[in-house]
Design an enzyme around this catalytic site. Structure first.
Site, PDB file in Angstrom:
ATOM      1  N   GLY A   7      25.308 -44.603 -28.339  1.00 14.33           N
ATOM      2  CA  GLY A   7      25.475 -44.453 -29.920  1.00 14.33           C
ATOM      3  C   GLY A   7      25.475 -42.883 -29.804  1.00 14.33           C
ATOM      4  O   GLY A   7      24.994 -42.050 -30.083  1.00 14.33           O
ATOM      5  N   ALA A   8      26.588 -42.663 -28.789  1.00 13.20           N
ATOM      6  CA  ALA A   8      26.934 -41.278 -28.787  1.00 13.20           C
ATOM      7  C   ALA A   8      27.609 -40.147 -29.874  1.00 13.20           C
ATOM      8  O   ALA A   8      29.271 -40.703 -29.658  1.00 13.20           O
ATOM      9  CB  ALA A   8      27.823 -41.410 -27.688  1.00 13.20           C
ATOM     10  N   GLY A   9      26.499 -40.217 -31.049  1.00  8.26           N
ATOM     11  CA  GLY A   9      27.665 -39.270 -32.375  1.00  8.26           C
ATOM     12  C   GLY A   9      27.168 -38.527 -31.880  1.00  8.26           C
ATOM     13  O   GLY A   9      27.526 -37.650 -30.575  1.00  8.26           O
ATOM     14  N   GLY A  12      23.098 -37.472 -29.987  1.00 11.41           N
ATOM     15  CA  GLY A  12      23.450 -38.469 -29.047  1.00 11.41           C
ATOM     16  C   GLY A  12      24.910 -37.663 -27.476  1.00 11.41           C
ATOM     17  O   GLY A  12      24.774 -37.631 -26.779  1.00 11.41           O
ATOM     18  N   ASN A 102      15.115 -41.792 -35.403  1.00 10.60           N
ATOM     19  CA  ASN A 102      13.887 -41.571 -36.411  1.00 10.60           C
ATOM     20  C   ASN A 102      13.123 -42.863 -36.492  1.00 10.60           C
ATOM     21  O   ASN A 102      13.515 -43.858 -36.466  1.00 10.60           O
ATOM     22  CB  ASN A 102      14.989 -41.992 -37.487  1.00 10.60           C
ATOM     23  CG  ASN A 102      15.649 -39.476 -36.770  1.00 10.60           C
ATOM     24  OD1 ASN A 102      15.450 -38.831 -36.633  1.00 10.60           O
ATOM     25  ND2 ASN A 102      16.824 -39.631 -38.605  1.00 10.60           N
ATOM     26  N   LYS A 204       7.050 -35.046 -37.389  1.00  9.84           N
ATOM     27  CA  LYS A 204       8.662 -35.418 -37.353  1.00  9.84           C
ATOM     28  C   LYS A 204       9.033 -36.013 -38.554  1.00  9.84           C
ATOM     29  O   LYS A 204       9.096 -35.962 -39.759  1.00  9.84           O
ATOM     30  CB  LYS A 204       9.716 -36.307 -36.471  1.00  9.84           C
ATOM     31  CG  LYS A 204      11.507 -35.441 -37.300  1.00  9.84           C
ATOM     32  CD  LYS A 204      12.549 -35.933 -35.903  1.00  9.84           C
ATOM     33  CE  LYS A 204      13.638 -35.543 -36.748  1.00  9.84           C
ATOM     34  NZ  LYS A 204      14.915 -36.089 -36.159  1.00  9.84           N
ATOM     35  N   ASN A 212      13.291 -36.570 -47.265  1.00 10.08           N
ATOM     36  CA  ASN A 212      15.218 -37.923 -46.779  1.00 10.08           C
ATOM     37  C   ASN A 212      14.957 -38.518 -48.249  1.00 10.08           C
ATOM     38  O   ASN A 212      16.450 -38.657 -48.885  1.00 10.08           O
ATOM     39  CB  ASN A 212      15.096 -38.973 -45.980  1.00 10.08           C
ATOM     40  CG  ASN A 212      15.440 -38.109 -44.714  1.00 10.08           C
ATOM     41  OD1 ASN A 212      16.845 -38.349 -44.218  1.00 10.08           O
ATOM     42  ND2 ASN A 212      14.444 -37.147 -43.435  1.00 10.08           N
ATOM     43  N   SER A 273      19.618 -36.665 -43.613  1.00  6.28           N
ATOM     44  CA  SER A 273      20.212 -37.340 -43.360  1.00  6.28           C
ATOM     45  C   SER A 273      20.758 -38.486 -44.195  1.00  6.28           C
ATOM     46  O   SER A 273      21.796 -39.109 -44.509  1.00  6.28           O
ATOM     47  CB  SER A 273      20.051 -38.013 -41.610  1.00  6.28           C
ATOM     48  OG  SER A 273      18.673 -38.329 -41.952  1.00  6.28           O
ATOM     49  N   GLU A 285      18.483 -44.564 -43.610  1.00  6.36           N
ATOM     50  CA  GLU A 285      17.419 -45.083 -42.479  1.00  6.36           C
ATOM     51  C   GLU A 285      16.339 -45.187 -43.413  1.00  6.36           C
ATOM     52  O   GLU A 285      14.923 -44.652 -43.506  1.00  6.36           O
ATOM     53  CB  GLU A 285      16.841 -44.428 -41.822  1.00  6.36           C
ATOM     54  CG  GLU A 285      18.520 -44.816 -40.353  1.00  6.36           C
ATOM     55  CD  GLU A 285      17.410 -43.235 -39.617  1.00  6.36           C
ATOM     56  OE1 GLU A 285      17.390 -43.536 -38.190  1.00  6.36           O
ATOM     57  OE2 GLU A 285      17.704 -41.858 -39.665  1.00  6.36           O
TER      58      GLU A 285
END
Length: 325
Positions: A7-9, A12, A102, A204, A212, A273, A285
Site C-alpha cells: 500500500g505504497a501511497g 508508505g 489508523n 493518535k 475525523n 483523512s 475509515e
C-alpha cells in the site's frame, strides 16, 4: 534487510523511499498510475526543499517479491481484511507484519493480559481474518504521525513530521523490533521502540475518533473544529468517553484532553483523512476509528453516548454519499 511496503501511497511511499535510500532492500506493492510512474521513473520524494529519487522494485503482484523480513501494511485499515490472502506470498517463517494503519490493530489483545487476552475485534478484524491469516505473533505495532501527499503519480511530497513509534505487543525490546528501529533511524525516520505501543495507538486514535467524523459531517478543518465552542465541546466529550474505556484496558495518556485538542488545532487549516476521502468519493475509515471504540466500550460496560451519536450520523453520511455516487 528485505522490506515490503504493501500500500505504497503517500505515507508508505515516503517511509519506503527513505529506507531504500538508506540501503534497505525495499519493494512496493501499489496500483494504478502511481505504480506505473514509480516503475518508470523511480519514487520522487519532495522533502526539505529538495527532490530525492529512490529506485524501488514496484509491483501490483506480491507473488513477484517472495518472503520478506518485514511487511509494512500502510493501507486504509478497512481495506486490510480483503488483502490477507494476497499478502501470503510475502510471509516467510520469520516475517514480521508491521501494522501502519489508523485505529486499533487486529492484534490488540494479543499478549494483553486479562480476561480479553486473545480476543478479536469484529469492527476491525471481521471474523478474525487477519488474526488467522497473519497471526498475531508476527505483529509489530507502528503509529504513523507524519503527513504526506501524492502530488502527482510517482511524486510524494512530505508535509510534516517523521515520527513512527514502534512496539512489540508484549512490550519487549526484541531483536526484530530493535533492528527495524535502527534501520528506520538510519533512514532519517524517528522510530523509537516503546514498551507500551498501545499508549501511542490510543493517543493518535484519541484525536482521530472525534476530529475525523466531525470534519466529514461539517467539512470543517482542524483549526475550525478545535476553536468553535460547540465542536470543541463535542470532541472533548467523545475523548472523555474513549479515555474511560482505554484506561480500563491499562492505557496511560501522557497528555490531557485540552492539550490534545490544542495540538490538533495547531496543525491549522488541515482537512482530516476522512474528509479527504469523503470529498474524493472514497470509503471512509469509520469502523477502525469509531465503531471500534463503541465495541470496546461495550466489552467493558462503558457507555459512549456521544460517540454513538456521532457514529450514527457519520454512517448515515457515508450511506448517502454511496447512494449519490
Amino acid at each position: 534487510m528485505k522490506v515490503c511496503i504493501y500500500g505504497a501511497g503517500a505515507i508508505g511511499g515516503y517511509m519506503g523511499a527513505q529506507m531504500a535510500r538508506a540501503g534497505a532492500d525495499v519493494s512496493f506493492v501499489a496500483r494504478g498510475p502511481h505504480l506505473a510512474a514509480m516503475q518508470a521513473n523511480g519514487v520522487k520524494l519532495l522533502i526539505d526543499g529538495e527532490e530525492r529519487v529512490a529506485k524501488v522494485n514496484c509491483t501490483s503482484d506480491p507473488r513477484e517479491l517472495g518472503p520478506q523480513d518485514y511487511v509494512f501494511i500502510t493501507l486504509k485499515a478497512h481495506s486490510v481484511p480483503g488483502v490477507v490472502d494476497l499478502i501470503q506470498p510475502l510471509l516467510g517463517p520469520q516475517t514480521a507484519v508491521v501494522t501502519g494503519v489508523n485505529g486499533i490493530p487486529y492484534w490488540y489483545f494479543y499478549k494483553h493480559g486479562g480476561d480479553l487476552a486473545g480476543s478479536t475485534l469484529e469492527s476491525v478484524d471481521p471474523g478474525g481474518r487477519q488474526w488467522r491469516g497473519f497471526g498475531p505473533e508476527r505483529a509489530i505495532g507502528c503509529v504513523l504521525y507524519p503527513a504526506a501527499e501524492i502530488e502527482a503519480p510517482g511524486v510524494i511530497r512530505h508535509v510534516y513530521g517523521k515520527k513512527f513509534p514502534l512496539g512489540e505487543p508484549d512490550g519487549s525490546r526484541s531483536e526484530r523490533v530493535t533492528r527495524l528501529s535502527e534501520m528506520m533511524m538510519a533512514a532519517d525516520l524517528e522510530a523509537p521502540v516503546r514498551d507500551n505501543i498501545r499508549d501511542e495507538i490510543w493517543l493518535k486514535l484519541w484525536g482521530n475518533l472525534c476530529f475525523n467524523p466531525i470534519s466529514a459531517l461539517t467539512h470543517g478543518t482542524l483549526d475550525i473544529i478545535t476553536s468553535d465552542p460547540a465542536t470543541r465541546a463535542l470532541s472533548r466529550q467523545m475523548m472523555i468517553e474513549a479515555k474511560g474505556i482505554a484506561e480500563t484496558f491499562g492505557v496511560h495518556f501522557r497528555v490531557d484532553v485540552e492539550r490534545r485538542i490544542d495540538g490538533a488545532g495547531a496543525v491549522g487549516a488541515h482537512k482530516t483523512s476522512m474528509l479527504q476521502d469523503l470529498e474524493a468519493g472514497r470509503p471512509m475509515e469509520i469502523d477502525p476509528l469509531l465503531t471500534v471504540v463503541q465495541e470496546m466500550g461495550r466489552l467493558v460496560g462503558h457507555a459512549t453516548p456521544m460517540c454513538d451519536a456521532v457514529l450514527g450520523l457519520i454512517k448515515q453520511r457515508d450511506q448517502m454519499a454511496r447512494q449519490a455516487a
